[in-house]
Design a protein around this motif. Structure first.
Motif, PDB file in Angstrom:
ATOM      1  N   ALA A  20       0.826  -1.209   0.000  1.00 40.87           N
ATOM      2  CA  ALA A  20       0.000   0.000   0.000  1.00 40.87           C
ATOM      3  C   ALA A  20       0.857   1.254   0.000  1.00 40.87           C
ATOM      4  O   ALA A  20       0.597   2.190  -0.767  1.00 40.87           O
ATOM      5  CB  ALA A  20      -0.920   0.001   1.219  1.00 40.87           C
ATOM      6  N   VAL A  34      -7.932  -1.264  -3.320  1.00 36.56           N
ATOM      7  CA  VAL A  34      -7.630  -2.413  -2.459  1.00 36.56           C
ATOM      8  C   VAL A  34      -7.132  -3.573  -3.310  1.00 36.56           C
ATOM      9  O   VAL A  34      -6.195  -4.290  -2.925  1.00 36.56           O
ATOM     10  CB  VAL A  34      -8.874  -2.815  -1.632  1.00 36.56           C
ATOM     11  CG1 VAL A  34      -8.655  -4.161  -0.934  1.00 36.56           C
ATOM     12  CG2 VAL A  34      -9.224  -1.732  -0.625  1.00 36.56           C
ATOM     13  N   ILE A  37      -3.529  -3.144  -4.033  1.00 34.51           N
ATOM     14  CA  ILE A  37      -2.721  -3.398  -2.831  1.00 34.51           C
ATOM     15  C   ILE A  37      -2.532  -4.898  -2.626  1.00 34.51           C
ATOM     16  O   ILE A  37      -1.414  -5.374  -2.397  1.00 34.51           O
ATOM     17  CB  ILE A  37      -3.382  -2.754  -1.588  1.00 34.51           C
ATOM     18  CG1 ILE A  37      -3.356  -1.231  -1.691  1.00 34.51           C
ATOM     19  CG2 ILE A  37      -2.686  -3.220  -0.301  1.00 34.51           C
ATOM     20  CD1 ILE A  37      -4.228  -0.506  -0.665  1.00 34.51           C
ATOM     21  N   LYS A  55      -9.607   1.070   3.321  1.00 29.77           N
ATOM     22  CA  LYS A  55      -8.288   1.637   2.976  1.00 29.77           C
ATOM     23  C   LYS A  55      -7.916   2.736   3.969  1.00 29.77           C
ATOM     24  O   LYS A  55      -6.737   2.918   4.284  1.00 29.77           O
ATOM     25  CB  LYS A  55      -8.371   2.189   1.549  1.00 29.77           C
ATOM     26  CG  LYS A  55      -7.051   2.480   0.893  1.00 29.77           C
ATOM     27  CD  LYS A  55      -7.213   2.801  -0.592  1.00 29.77           C
ATOM     28  CE  LYS A  55      -8.072   4.014  -0.814  1.00 29.77           C
ATOM     29  NZ  LYS A  55      -8.034   4.520  -2.198  1.00 29.77           N
TER      30      LYS A  55
END
Length: 200
Positions: A20, A34, A37, A55
């Motif tokens: 992230a 997401v 990530i 997030k």
């Protein structure tokens, strides 16, 4: 949960946080998904949601980890500080590290603006675990304030000056350097801590 499972869970969290942070630095907070990530860390989306609801929560954990490293060093140096100037040097050395990491400072400002639109997230971001709060600032400088001026207000002024400079620096106006702002903050706080009013 067994120790082995706990270690695996912590490893998964670290890898997702690393993924992230790399994406936030390159794409920004809002444009990072997401899915990106989890793909970057080699996990399914379910792994993300086992640890965070959103997030936003992930970002707050990254921020807390970054500040946690600083707090250890800060505690050591504050213990050695003898004057108001010494304490302010410790604080501004930390603030300088944020400005020095241009990618992170940009993401931090983006998230701060994002949080401003959500009252619950704004409340969380204002907790001392996520920033140099006015309470923490007051605790560090309080014993050096002899004017009776509010140490919390000094903290708020210091933070406003610093965050204003973050925006100024990211816009690359070139009018002020970090050292200019640092000296101005030290002068302002020293003046208010001693006399209680800014010099004319």
């Amino acid at each position: 949960m067994s120790t082995k499972q706990q270690e695996k869970s912590l490893q998964t969290m670290r890898e997702l946080m690393d993924s992230a942070q790399a994406l936030f630095n390159s794409k920004g907070f809002a444009k990072t998904t997401v899915a990106e990530i989890t793909d970057g860390a080699g996990y399914a989306k379910g792994s993300f949601y086992r640890h965070w609801k959103s997030k936003d929560e992930l970002f707050l954990d990254i921020l807390a980890a970054k500040l946690g490293n600083y707090r250890e060093e800060r505690a050591r140096r504050i213990g050695e500080a003898e004057t108001l100037e010494d304490v302010l040097d410790v604080i501004w050395d930390f603030l300088d590290t944020i400005v020095g990491d241009r990618n992170w400072s940009k993401v931090f400002l983006e998230f701060t603006v994002h949080a401003a639109g959500d009252s619950e997230l704004r409340r969380k971001l204002n907790k001392s675990i996520y920033r140099l709060s006015n309470d923490i600032f007051a605790e560090m400088v309080g014993s050096h304030v002899i004017s009776g001026y509010s140490a919390k207000k000094l903290g708020a002024l210091n933070t406003a000056l610093f965050e204003g400079f973050l925006i100024h620096d990211l816009l690359e106006t070139g009018e002020l350097s970090r050292e200019d702002v640092r000296r101005a903050a030290l002068t302002m706080i020293r003046t208010l801590a001693i006399s209680g009013e800014a010099s004319s």
